[in-house]
Motif scaffolding. Structure first.
Motif, mmCIF file in Angstrom:
data_model
loop_
_atom_site.group_PDB
_atom_site.id
_atom_site.type_symbol
_atom_site.label_atom_id
_atom_site.label_comp_id
_atom_site.label_asym_id
_atom_site.label_seq_id
_atom_site.Cartn_x
_atom_site.Cartn_y
_atom_site.Cartn_z
ATOM 1 N N ASP A 1 0.863 -1.172 0.000
ATOM 2 C CA ASP A 1 0.000 0.000 0.000
ATOM 3 C C ASP A 1 0.908 1.232 0.000
ATOM 4 O O ASP A 1 1.910 1.267 0.724
ATOM 5 N N VAL A 2 0.563 2.213 -0.804
ATOM 6 C CA VAL A 2 1.385 3.413 -0.933
ATOM 7 C C VAL A 2 0.506 4.635 -0.703
ATOM 8 O O VAL A 2 -0.591 4.735 -1.228
ATOM 9 N N GLU A 3 1.024 5.556 0.098
ATOM 10 C CA GLU A 3 0.328 6.807 0.369
ATOM 11 C C GLU A 3 1.012 7.910 -0.435
ATOM 12 O O GLU A 3 2.234 8.023 -0.431
ATOM 13 N N GLU A 4 0.219 8.700 -1.137
ATOM 14 C CA GLU A 4 0.778 9.803 -1.919
ATOM 15 C C GLU A 4 0.826 11.068 -1.061
ATOM 16 O O GLU A 4 -0.139 11.391 -0.373
ATOM 17 N N ARG A 5 1.958 11.765 -1.114
ATOM 18 C CA ARG A 5 2.136 13.013 -0.365
ATOM 19 C C ARG A 5 2.637 14.100 -1.299
ATOM 20 O O ARG A 5 3.658 13.941 -1.961
ATOM 21 N N ALA A 6 1.898 15.202 -1.357
ATOM 22 C CA ALA A 6 2.347 16.373 -2.111
ATOM 23 C C ALA A 6 3.032 17.319 -1.118
ATOM 24 O O ALA A 6 2.467 17.668 -0.089
ATOM 25 N N GLU A 7 4.260 17.689 -1.442
ATOM 26 C CA GLU A 7 5.006 18.577 -0.556
ATOM 27 C C GLU A 7 4.848 20.010 -1.037
ATOM 28 O O GLU A 7 4.830 20.279 -2.246
ATOM 29 N N GLY A 8 4.751 20.936 -0.098
ATOM 30 C CA GLY A 8 4.659 22.343 -0.443
ATOM 31 C C GLY A 8 5.908 22.802 -1.167
ATOM 32 O O GLY A 8 7.016 22.478 -0.780
ATOM 33 N N GLY A 9 5.724 23.536 -2.271
ATOM 34 C CA GLY A 9 6.851 24.036 -3.038
ATOM 35 C C GLY A 9 7.412 23.026 -4.034
ATOM 36 O O GLY A 9 8.264 23.356 -4.842
ATOM 37 N N GLU A 10 6.955 21.778 -3.987
ATOM 38 C CA GLU A 10 7.400 20.722 -4.915
ATOM 39 C C GLU A 10 6.242 20.409 -5.861
ATOM 40 O O GLU A 10 5.594 19.380 -5.755
ATOM 41 N N ASN A 11 5.987 21.312 -6.801
ATOM 42 C CA ASN A 11 4.843 21.131 -7.694
ATOM 43 C C ASN A 11 5.096 20.114 -8.805
ATOM 44 O O ASN A 11 4.179 19.684 -9.472
ATOM 45 N N GLY A 12 6.331 19.728 -9.002
ATOM 46 C CA GLY A 12 6.668 18.830 -10.096
ATOM 47 C C GLY A 12 6.652 17.350 -9.724
ATOM 48 O O GLY A 12 6.898 16.504 -10.574
ATOM 49 N N ARG A 13 6.362 17.025 -8.469
ATOM 50 C CA ARG A 13 6.362 15.608 -8.087
ATOM 51 C C ARG A 13 5.479 15.343 -6.883
ATOM 52 O O ARG A 13 5.192 16.244 -6.091
ATOM 53 N N ILE A 14 5.086 14.126 -6.768
ATOM 54 C CA ILE A 14 4.365 13.631 -5.596
ATOM 55 C C ILE A 14 5.192 12.488 -5.021
ATOM 56 O O ILE A 14 5.654 11.616 -5.758
ATOM 57 N N ARG A 15 5.393 12.503 -3.742
ATOM 58 C CA ARG A 15 6.157 11.433 -3.085
ATOM 59 C C ARG A 15 5.226 10.257 -2.782
ATOM 60 O O ARG A 15 4.081 10.448 -2.400
ATOM 61 N N HIS A 16 5.751 9.056 -2.955
ATOM 62 C CA HIS A 16 5.012 7.827 -2.647
ATOM 63 C C HIS A 16 5.655 7.187 -1.427
ATOM 64 O O HIS A 16 6.826 6.810 -1.468
ATOM 65 N N LEU A 17 4.889 7.084 -0.346
ATOM 66 C CA LEU A 17 5.405 6.532 0.904
ATOM 67 C C LEU A 17 4.780 5.157 1.163
ATOM 68 O O LEU A 17 3.561 5.015 1.131
ATOM 69 N N PRO A 18 5.602 4.160 1.418
ATOM 70 C CA PRO A 18 5.055 2.836 1.721
ATOM 71 C C PRO A 18 4.357 2.846 3.076
ATOM 72 O O PRO A 18 4.830 3.489 4.020
ATOM 73 N N THR A 19 3.225 2.152 3.163
ATOM 74 C CA THR A 19 2.510 2.101 4.439
ATOM 75 C C THR A 19 2.453 0.681 4.995
ATOM 76 O O THR A 19 2.879 0.434 6.095
ATOM 77 N N ARG A 20 1.911 -0.267 4.236
ATOM 78 C CA ARG A 20 1.845 -1.646 4.733
ATOM 79 C C ARG A 20 1.872 -2.613 3.568
ATOM 80 O O ARG A 20 1.524 -2.265 2.449
ATOM 81 N N LEU A 21 2.270 -3.821 3.875
ATOM 82 C CA LEU A 21 2.311 -4.888 2.885
ATOM 83 C C LEU A 21 1.103 -5.786 3.114
ATOM 84 O O LEU A 21 0.849 -6.219 4.245
ATOM 85 N N ARG A 22 0.349 -6.034 2.061
ATOM 86 C CA ARG A 22 -0.827 -6.905 2.139
ATOM 87 C C ARG A 22 -0.538 -8.194 1.383
ATOM 88 O O ARG A 22 0.044 -8.168 0.316
ATOM 89 N N TYR A 23 -0.987 -9.298 1.957
ATOM 90 C CA TYR A 23 -0.783 -10.608 1.343
ATOM 91 C C TYR A 23 -2.118 -11.130 0.825
ATOM 92 O O TYR A 23 -3.124 -11.069 1.523
ATOM 93 N N THR A 24 -2.107 -11.618 -0.396
ATOM 94 C CA THR A 24 -3.329 -12.110 -1.016
ATOM 95 C C THR A 24 -3.608 -13.549 -0.587
ATOM 96 O O THR A 24 -2.692 -14.283 -0.199
ATOM 97 N N ASN A 25 -4.880 -13.930 -0.661
ATOM 98 C CA ASN A 25 -5.260 -15.300 -0.356
ATOM 99 C C ASN A 25 -4.705 -16.232 -1.430
ATOM 100 O O ASN A 25 -4.585 -15.857 -2.595
ATOM 101 N N VAL A 26 -4.408 -17.438 -1.022
ATOM 102 C CA VAL A 26 -3.892 -18.466 -1.935
ATOM 103 C C VAL A 26 -5.015 -19.458 -2.203
ATOM 104 O O VAL A 26 -5.664 -19.936 -1.270
ATOM 105 N N VAL A 27 -5.248 -19.745 -3.486
ATOM 106 C CA VAL A 27 -6.279 -20.704 -3.885
ATOM 107 C C VAL A 27 -5.588 -21.882 -4.553
ATOM 108 O O VAL A 27 -4.915 -21.725 -5.566
#
Length: 144
Positions: free
Chosen positions: A35-61
């Motif tokens: 999971d990634v959270e997007e953060r826009a920093e003040g004064g940085e109009n040319g990019r958005i930072r992507h911060l990792p939050t948690r790892l999710r595991y999918t079910n196995v079938v």
């Protein structure tokens, strides 16, 4: 070309805790996603930072043609109905020579769903199949 073995038509062996549940002919959903959270920093109009939050595991079938190993799955499911207990699990991919290729140690395995075969006399002759879906809390170890 590498001379390392690779999975072409694999079998997958599953055990959970002390319960060996047998071999399966299909395995889907083994994976994870960050999971990634997007953060826009003040004064940085040319990019958005992507911060990792948690790892999710999918079910196995896992799926296979119906066989005597179905009773192993059923016995484990009955124990989980009485008292659900998260146990470590082991999923092993076997190569065409039936030797282990990769082993995934799973943390906190629980059953999610089991479905048995559909029986019909119409259409083509297909083997009766069962599927088992499990949830887990992540990978403890992955080895070759």
């Amino acid at each position: 070309m590498s001379d390392q073995p690779f999975a072409v038509t694999s079998l997958f062996q599953l055990s959970i805790g002390d319960h060996t549940l047998g071999s399966f002919t299909s395995c889907d959903g083994l994976g994870c996603a960050m999971d990634v959270e997007e953060r826009a920093e003040g004064g940085e109009n040319g990019r958005i930072r992507h911060l990792p939050t948690r790892l999710r595991y999918t079910n196995v079938v896992l799926g296979r043609p119906l066989n005597h190993q179905t009773t192993l799955v059923w016995a484990w499911l009955q124990l989980q109905v009485i008292e659900p207990v998260r146990m470590p699990g082991q999923l092993v991919a076997l190569g065409p020579d039936r030797r282990p290729l990769v082993r995934w140690m799973l943390d906190g395995v629980l059953p999610v769903r089991w479905s048995g075969p559909s029986f019909t006399t119409e259409g083509t002759s297909q083997p009766a199949r069962e599927t088992l879906e499990i949830a887990h809390d992540g990978f403890l170890e992955v080895t070759a």
